[in-house]
Write a protein that holds these residues in place. Structure first.
Motif, PDB file in Angstrom:
ATOM      1  N   GLU A  42      45.670  43.254  41.798  1.00 58.15           N
ATOM      2  CA  GLU A  42      46.611  43.715  40.780  1.00 58.15           C
ATOM      3  C   GLU A  42      46.804  42.613  39.748  1.00 58.15           C
ATOM      4  O   GLU A  42      46.818  41.436  40.088  1.00 58.15           O
ATOM      5  N   SER A  43      46.919  43.030  38.503  1.00 56.23           N
ATOM      6  CA  SER A  43      47.116  42.069  37.419  1.00 56.23           C
ATOM      7  C   SER A  43      48.517  42.237  36.846  1.00 56.23           C
ATOM      8  O   SER A  43      48.968  43.359  36.580  1.00 56.23           O
ATOM      9  N   TYR A  44      49.213  41.117  36.667  1.00 52.42           N
ATOM     10  CA  TYR A  44      50.554  41.134  36.102  1.00 52.42           C
ATOM     11  C   TYR A  44      50.577  40.593  34.676  1.00 52.42           C
ATOM     12  O   TYR A  44      51.464  40.924  33.905  1.00 52.42           O
ATOM     13  N   LYS A  45      49.599  39.758  34.359  1.00 51.91           N
ATOM     14  CA  LYS A  45      49.493  39.210  33.007  1.00 51.91           C
ATOM     15  C   LYS A  45      48.053  38.770  32.778  1.00 51.91           C
ATOM     16  O   LYS A  45      47.409  38.238  33.686  1.00 51.91           O
ATOM     17  N   GLY A  46      47.551  39.009  31.571  1.00 56.05           N
ATOM     18  CA  GLY A  46      46.185  38.588  31.254  1.00 56.05           C
ATOM     19  C   GLY A  46      45.240  39.772  31.155  1.00 56.05           C
ATOM     20  O   GLY A  46      45.638  40.931  31.274  1.00 56.05           O
ATOM     21  N   GLY A  47      43.966  39.460  30.976  1.00 57.01           N
ATOM     22  CA  GLY A  47      42.984  40.490  30.691  1.00 57.01           C
ATOM     23  C   GLY A  47      42.222  41.030  31.882  1.00 57.01           C
ATOM     24  O   GLY A  47      41.274  41.802  31.702  1.00 57.01           O
ATOM     25  N   TYR A  48      42.580  40.630  33.096  1.00 62.11           N
ATOM     26  CA  TYR A  48      41.852  41.094  34.269  1.00 62.11           C
ATOM     27  C   TYR A  48      42.458  42.389  34.803  1.00 62.11           C
ATOM     28  O   TYR A  48      43.656  42.654  34.646  1.00 62.11           O
ATOM     29  N   THR A  49      41.616  43.193  35.458  1.00 56.34           N
ATOM     30  CA  THR A  49      42.071  44.440  36.061  1.00 56.34           C
ATOM     31  C   THR A  49      41.665  44.465  37.534  1.00 56.34           C
ATOM     32  O   THR A  49      40.809  43.678  37.975  1.00 56.34           O
ATOM     33  N   ALA A  50      42.271  45.365  38.281  1.00 55.30           N
ATOM     34  CA  ALA A  50      41.985  45.482  39.713  1.00 55.30           C
ATOM     35  C   ALA A  50      40.496  45.725  39.944  1.00 55.30           C
ATOM     36  O   ALA A  50      39.864  46.520  39.244  1.00 55.30           O
ATOM     37  N   GLY A  51      39.940  44.991  40.900  1.00 59.30           N
ATOM     38  CA  GLY A  51      38.523  45.109  41.222  1.00 59.30           C
ATOM     39  C   GLY A  51      37.652  44.051  40.576  1.00 59.30           C
ATOM     40  O   GLY A  51      36.530  43.801  41.036  1.00 59.30           O
ATOM     41  N   GLU A  52      38.145  43.416  39.506  1.00 56.88           N
ATOM     42  CA  GLU A  52      37.381  42.361  38.848  1.00 56.88           C
ATOM     43  C   GLU A  52      37.489  41.054  39.632  1.00 56.88           C
ATOM     44  O   GLU A  52      38.351  40.901  40.496  1.00 56.88           O
ATOM     45  N   HIS A  53      36.606  40.120  39.310  1.00 55.91           N
ATOM     46  CA  HIS A  53      36.597  38.811  39.959  1.00 55.91           C
ATOM     47  C   HIS A  53      36.994  37.736  38.953  1.00 55.91           C
ATOM     48  O   HIS A  53      36.641  37.809  37.779  1.00 55.91           O
ATOM     49  N   ILE A  54      37.725  36.742  39.442  1.00 53.91           N
ATOM     50  CA  ILE A  54      38.066  35.583  38.629  1.00 53.91           C
ATOM     51  C   ILE A  54      37.826  34.331  39.469  1.00 53.91           C
ATOM     52  O   ILE A  54      38.132  34.308  40.660  1.00 53.91           O
ATOM     53  N   GLU A  55      37.235  33.310  38.855  1.00 52.98           N
ATOM     54  CA  GLU A  55      36.976  32.052  39.552  1.00 52.98           C
ATOM     55  C   GLU A  55      38.110  31.070  39.293  1.00 52.98           C
ATOM     56  O   GLU A  55      38.560  30.907  38.158  1.00 52.98           O
ATOM     57  N   VAL A  56      38.559  30.424  40.362  1.00 54.63           N
ATOM     58  CA  VAL A  56      39.648  29.455  40.295  1.00 54.63           C
ATOM     59  C   VAL A  56      39.171  28.151  40.909  1.00 54.63           C
ATOM     60  O   VAL A  56      38.677  28.138  42.039  1.00 54.63           O
ATOM     61  N   LYS A  57      39.305  27.055  40.168  1.00 51.17           N
ATOM     62  CA  LYS A  57      38.808  25.775  40.659  1.00 51.17           C
ATOM     63  C   LYS A  57      39.948  24.887  41.144  1.00 51.17           C
ATOM     64  O   LYS A  57      41.068  24.937  40.614  1.00 51.17           O
ATOM     65  N   GLN A  58      39.649  24.073  42.159  1.00 53.29           N
ATOM     66  CA  GLN A  58      40.556  23.043  42.646  1.00 53.29           C
ATOM     67  C   GLN A  58      39.763  21.748  42.772  1.00 53.29           C
ATOM     68  O   GLN A  58      38.678  21.732  43.352  1.00 53.29           O
ATOM     69  N   LEU A  59      40.311  20.666  42.231  1.00 55.47           N
ATOM     70  CA  LEU A  59      39.640  19.378  42.314  1.00 55.47           C
ATOM     71  C   LEU A  59      39.506  18.960  43.771  1.00 55.47           C
ATOM     72  O   LEU A  59      40.478  18.955  44.525  1.00 55.47           O
ATOM     73  N   GLY A  60      38.278  18.609  44.186  1.00 58.47           N
ATOM     74  CA  GLY A  60      38.042  18.168  45.556  1.00 58.47           C
ATOM     75  C   GLY A  60      36.869  18.888  46.185  1.00 58.47           C
ATOM     76  O   GLY A  60      36.522  20.003  45.802  1.00 58.47           O
ATOM     77  N   GLY A  61      36.245  18.233  47.157  1.00 56.55           N
ATOM     78  CA  GLY A  61      35.103  18.795  47.858  1.00 56.55           C
ATOM     79  C   GLY A  61      34.041  17.741  48.059  1.00 56.55           C
ATOM     80  O   GLY A  61      34.194  16.584  47.643  1.00 56.55           O
ATOM     81  N   GLN A  62      32.963  18.120  48.682  1.00 51.42           N
ATOM     82  CA  GLN A  62      31.881  17.174  48.962  1.00 51.42           C
ATOM     83  C   GLN A  62      30.554  17.748  48.510  1.00 51.42           C
ATOM     84  O   GLN A  62      30.216  18.893  48.781  1.00 51.42           O
ATOM     85  N   LEU A  63      29.801  16.908  47.806  1.00 53.31           N
ATOM     86  CA  LEU A  63      28.429  17.204  47.411  1.00 53.31           C
ATOM     87  C   LEU A  63      27.572  16.013  47.789  1.00 53.31           C
ATOM     88  O   LEU A  63      27.813  14.900  47.308  1.00 53.31           O
ATOM     89  N   GLY A  64      26.586  16.226  48.652  1.00 54.16           N
ATOM     90  CA  GLY A  64      25.750  15.120  49.095  1.00 54.16           C
ATOM     91  C   GLY A  64      26.582  14.066  49.789  1.00 54.16           C
ATOM     92  O   GLY A  64      27.366  14.345  50.689  1.00 54.16           O
ATOM     93  N   ASN A  65      26.445  12.805  49.330  1.00 52.34           N
ATOM     94  CA  ASN A  65      27.173  11.694  49.927  1.00 52.34           C
ATOM     95  C   ASN A  65      28.481  11.368  49.207  1.00 52.34           C
ATOM     96  O   ASN A  65      29.137  10.385  49.522  1.00 52.34           O
ATOM     97  N   THR A  66      28.846  12.192  48.218  1.00 56.74           N
ATOM     98  CA  THR A  66      30.062  11.941  47.469  1.00 56.74           C
ATOM     99  C   THR A  66      31.117  12.981  47.816  1.00 56.74           C
ATOM    100  O   THR A  66      30.851  14.183  47.789  1.00 56.74           O
TER     101      THR A  66
END
Length: 222
Positions: free
Chosen positions: A114-138
């Motif tokens: 469900e969307s309360y504000k913005g251009g997205y509608t039910a069933g659509e996908h949105i990507e949300v990023k959070q700083l952090g994680g591991q790639l290789g040795n970093t």
């Protein structure tokens, strides 16, 4: 990208620990295959009310995590605009020229219910990023973040961008968990409605279904 966040990184490579300032980062030299751990801390603006939070967010959705990945993203920030930016780039050129720094992010794909504000509608996908994680040795460790769990339904107050996944407005006040309605054990009694609780115990704001409905109505009738 509208940004005003402050990012602090502490770098450690093997047994070497180096404190890094808010405005620049110079990684400690190490062999390419040596493990490197970066301790990150983000300083976000806080909001006095749900109204202030919803006014600042350009997207507010209810949804659940259907996929998660880790990726290095390249942020570019002009030095002379840094004071007005929402996420201070930790590798900027003193001369004011654009400079870049790859940061590791955990990126969640959210299916919107469900969307309360913005251009997205039910069933659509949105990507949300959070700083952090591991790639290789970093690895970047960010204790400010709360893990998003696929089995839960969330309400997210977001800032969206054209060229990178969306971000929560802050790590304390912008993420809420929806608990399903409790079924009544008494015949003839109605089940209780859904309950919304903050995902972060330090949050001093309380979000209700009525407030979400009010936000949605304002979106529909500007």
């Amino acid at each position: 990208m509208n940004k005003n966040r402050v990012l602090t990184l502490l770098l450690s490579s093997i047994f070497i620990l180096s404190a890094v300032g808010c405005s620049s980062v110079t990684p400690t030299a190490s062999p390419s295959d040596a493990p490197m751990t970066i301790i990150a801390s983000e300083d976000y603006p806080s909001y006095a009310s749900i109204g202030d939070l919803s006014e600042r967010a350009n997207t507010i959705v209810k949804g659940s995590v259907i996929e998660t990945r880790v990726e290095a993203l390249n942020d570019i920030v002009q030095d002379n605009d840094a004071a007005n930016e929402n996420e201070l780039n930790p590798a900027s050129d003193p001369g004011g020229e654009p400079s870049s720094f790859d940061k590791i992010y955990t990126i969640h794909t959210i299916q919107v219910a469900e969307s309360y504000k913005g251009g997205y509608t039910a069933g659509e996908h949105i990507e949300v990023k959070q700083l952090g994680g591991q790639l290789g040795n970093t690895e970047i460790i960010n204790d400010d973040n709360l893990k998003l769990i696929p089995a839960k339904d969330y309400v997210l107050f977001l800032e969206t961008y054209e060229d990178t996944p969306a971000s929560l407005l802050n790590s304390v006040q912008s993420l809420y968990v929806i608990k399903p309605a409790a079924k009544s054990n008494q015949p003839g009694q109605q089940s209780q409605s859904e309950v919304i609780v903050s995902a972060n115990q330090e949050n001093d704001l309380t979000l209700s279904l009525n407030e979400l409905q009010h936000i949605q109505n304002e979106q529909s009738n500007p």
